[in-house]
Design a protein around this motif. Structure first.
Motif, short mmCIF file in Angstrom:
data_model
loop_
_atom_site.label_atom_id
_atom_site.label_comp_id
_atom_site.label_asym_id
_atom_site.label_seq_id
_atom_site.Cartn_x
_atom_site.Cartn_y
_atom_site.Cartn_z
N GLU A 73 0.80 -1.17 -0.04
CA GLU A 73 -0.15 -0.07 -0.04
C GLU A 73 0.68 1.10 -0.07
N GLU A 74 2.00 1.11 0.61
CA GLU A 74 2.83 2.43 0.78
C GLU A 74 3.70 2.48 -0.56
N GLN A 75 3.94 1.50 -1.14
CA GLN A 75 4.59 1.50 -2.18
C GLN A 75 3.84 2.08 -3.52
N ALA A 76 2.56 1.71 -3.44
CA ALA A 76 1.72 2.21 -4.65
C ALA A 76 1.19 3.39 -4.32
N ALA A 77 1.07 3.97 -3.21
CA ALA A 77 0.69 5.45 -2.82
C ALA A 77 1.92 6.34 -3.15
N ALA A 78 3.28 5.91 -2.98
CA ALA A 78 4.33 6.95 -3.34
C ALA A 78 4.43 6.73 -4.80
N GLN A 79 4.18 5.66 -5.52
CA GLN A 79 4.13 5.56 -7.13
C GLN A 79 3.20 6.69 -7.57
N GLU A 80 1.84 6.52 -6.98
CA GLU A 80 0.82 7.31 -7.47
C GLU A 80 1.32 8.78 -7.22
N LEU A 81 1.77 9.32 -6.29
CA LEU A 81 1.99 10.57 -5.84
C LEU A 81 3.48 10.95 -6.89
N ALA A 82 4.26 9.91 -7.22
CA ALA A 82 5.42 10.47 -7.95
C ALA A 82 4.88 10.78 -9.40
N ALA A 83 3.91 9.89 -9.72
CA ALA A 83 3.43 9.88 -11.13
C ALA A 83 2.62 10.96 -11.27
N ARG A 84 2.05 11.77 -10.29
CA ARG A 84 1.30 12.90 -10.41
C ARG A 84 2.22 14.01 -10.49
N ILE A 85 3.13 14.33 -9.65
CA ILE A 85 4.21 15.30 -9.69
C ILE A 85 4.91 15.35 -10.79
N PHE A 86 5.58 14.13 -11.47
CA PHE A 86 6.30 14.19 -12.75
C PHE A 86 5.46 14.51 -13.67
N GLY A 87 4.01 13.89 -13.68
CA GLY A 87 3.22 14.30 -14.98
C GLY A 87 2.99 15.76 -14.80
N ASP A 88 2.58 16.45 -13.97
CA ASP A 88 2.30 17.84 -13.63
C ASP A 88 3.48 18.71 -14.16
N LEU A 89 4.85 18.31 -13.78
CA LEU A 89 5.83 19.38 -13.54
C LEU A 89 6.76 18.93 -14.79
N ALA A 90 6.92 17.86 -15.22
CA ALA A 90 8.09 17.38 -16.11
C ALA A 90 7.34 17.52 -17.59
N THR A 91 7.03 18.71 -17.84
CA THR A 91 6.27 18.75 -19.14
C THR A 91 7.69 19.14 -20.42
N HIS A 92 7.14 18.93 -21.53
CA HIS A 92 8.12 19.20 -22.58
C HIS A 92 8.62 20.57 -22.55
N GLU A 93 7.79 21.50 -22.25
CA GLU A 93 8.26 22.84 -22.14
C GLU A 93 9.25 23.12 -21.32
N ARG A 94 9.07 22.79 -19.75
CA ARG A 94 9.91 22.93 -18.70
C ARG A 94 10.98 22.34 -19.01
N LEU A 95 11.07 21.09 -19.50
CA LEU A 95 12.19 19.95 -19.77
C LEU A 95 13.06 20.87 -20.73
N ALA A 96 12.58 21.41 -21.66
CA ALA A 96 13.55 22.31 -22.84
C ALA A 96 14.04 23.39 -21.80
N ALA A 97 13.32 24.10 -21.18
CA ALA A 97 13.85 25.45 -20.32
C ALA A 97 14.90 24.74 -19.55
N ALA A 98 14.78 23.60 -18.79
CA ALA A 98 15.84 23.46 -17.88
C ALA A 98 17.15 22.93 -18.46
N GLY A 99 17.21 22.64 -19.81
CA GLY A 99 18.61 22.31 -20.57
C GLY A 99 19.04 21.10 -19.90
N THR A 100 20.40 21.39 -19.47
CA THR A 100 20.83 20.00 -18.78
C THR A 100 20.87 20.05 -17.33
N GLY A 101 20.48 20.88 -16.63
CA GLY A 101 20.36 21.34 -15.18
C GLY A 101 19.19 20.58 -14.72
N THR A 102 19.18 20.83 -13.33
CA THR A 102 17.98 20.30 -12.31
C THR A 102 16.95 21.24 -12.70
#
Length: 347
Positions: free
Chosen positions: A7-36
């Motif tokens: 249950e803990e692993q599934a909850a963490a994966q669901e949360l990670a999927a939501r955060i990565f999906g919301d913020l790691a967009t193509h536009e933001r990735l392009a703006a980040a270049g090679t940095g964090t």
């Protein structure tokens, strides 16, 4: 064996999927270049995902790494979790865990690793470190780097503050904020005892987590290819209705699942305290050999669009090819696995 997430692993994966999906967009990735992407890293740490790794185990980290790979998110999450959090938690002293782990948990400290062992780093009689590692991923964004001193997996591990080193920016195939590590009399604290197997354990964990990353990279590439071929028409029909396209996508799907299941098995065995050296190499081999097939297929199925360096699928291609060679190429891994089996060492 049972790979069903807790249950803990599934909850963490669901949360990670939501955060990565919301913020790691193509536009933001392009703006980040090679940095964090600082905002994404802050969101992950604020949600407590790095801190959760100790509770959800290596299999849980593989699930989170898969979500990072699916979006090719520009954060040192996977490397810091392995080379910082888990390395110290498993092999550090009680004093080191108390002092170092809070920073890795909340993201104020970021670790990377100069792995695999190359024999380029040496410790003098005074304990100071010298040597060069040509490239280390995420080194430009790290506060600490875990280095194996000596040329084999039984090498002593030292955790070196990046401030003690000279860092020269290096551009890799993938945009991983890499740097050339130069140590000239650097101080580093020992993590684990020489001959304790700490180096081999950390390398195995890193290979398993990278296999999880590759599973996500491949899944993301394939998802883009499926979406593209479903709407792109040729001769009055969508590309996805052509048998050749379907077969190529099916092969890519099977390769992706092979990477995923071998990574899950290796991580599960590691969490259970079972011998996992053979399984870590197997997962890494699939990540290398099958991974490059999948990202090539994903780019090929995009036709001419796949040749566009600005297209989102190209980022998956770059990550997939970098992961193909990171921590050992397929041929090197197969040779290492063969030696392991030939020597009759426990798997």
């Amino acid at each position: 064996m049972d790979f069903t997430p807790t249950e803990e692993q599934a909850a963490a994966q669901e949360l990670a999927a939501r955060i990565f999906g919301d913020l790691a967009t193509h536009e933001r990735l392009a703006a980040a270049g090679t940095g964090t992407d600082a905002e994404l890293w802050k969101a992950l740490c604020g949600a407590g995902l790095p801190a959760a790794v100790e509770e959800i185990g290596l299999l849980g980290l593989v699930l989170l790494a898969e979500e990072q790979g699916r979006t090719t998110a520009q954060v040192p999450f996977a490397v810091s979790s392995v080379f910082g959090l888990l390395a110290v938690a498993r092999h550090g002293t009680a004093e080191q865990r108390e002092r170092l782990l809070p920073g890795f948990r909340d993201g104020t400290a970021v670790a990377t690793g100069a792995f695999p062992p190359t024999g380029h780093l040496r410790a003098g009689a005074d304990g100071l470190l010298t040597g060069v590692v040509e490239w280390v991923p995420w080194l430009r964004d790290a506060t600490h780097v875990l280095v194996p001193v000596g040329g084999d997996q039984e090498a002593a591990l030292r955790l070196v503050p990046v401030a003690e080193a000279s860092v020269v920016p290096v551009e890799l195939t993938a945009p991983w904020a890499a740097g050339r590590l130069v140590l000239d009399g650097a101080r580093g604290e020992r993590i684990g005892e020489t001959g304790s197997g700490a180096g081999a354990d950390v390398l195995a964990m890193a290979r398993i987590v990278c296999a999880g990353l590759q599973a996500g990279v491949c899944a993301g590439s394939l998802a883009r290819a499926v979406a593209y071929t479903s709407v792109r028409e040729q001769f009055g029909r969508s590309l996805s209705t052509h048998q050749a396209v379907q077969l190529r996508a099916a092969d890519a799907h099977m390769d992706t699942e092979a990477i995923r299941v071998t990574a899950y098995e290796a991580a599960w065995r590691h969490d259970q305290g079972l011998p996992a050296a053979e399984h870590a190499l197997t997962a890494a081999w699939w990540a290398s050999e099958a991974g490059k097939r999948v990202v090539h297929a994903g780019q090929h199925l995009h036709g001419g669009m796949g040749a566009d360096l600005e297209h989102p699928v190209h980022r998956h291609f770059l990550w997939g090819r970098q992961l193909d060679a990171y921590l050992g190429s397929g041929t090197e891994l197969l040779a290492e696995l063969g030696d392991l089996l030939a020597n009759g060492e426990p798997a």
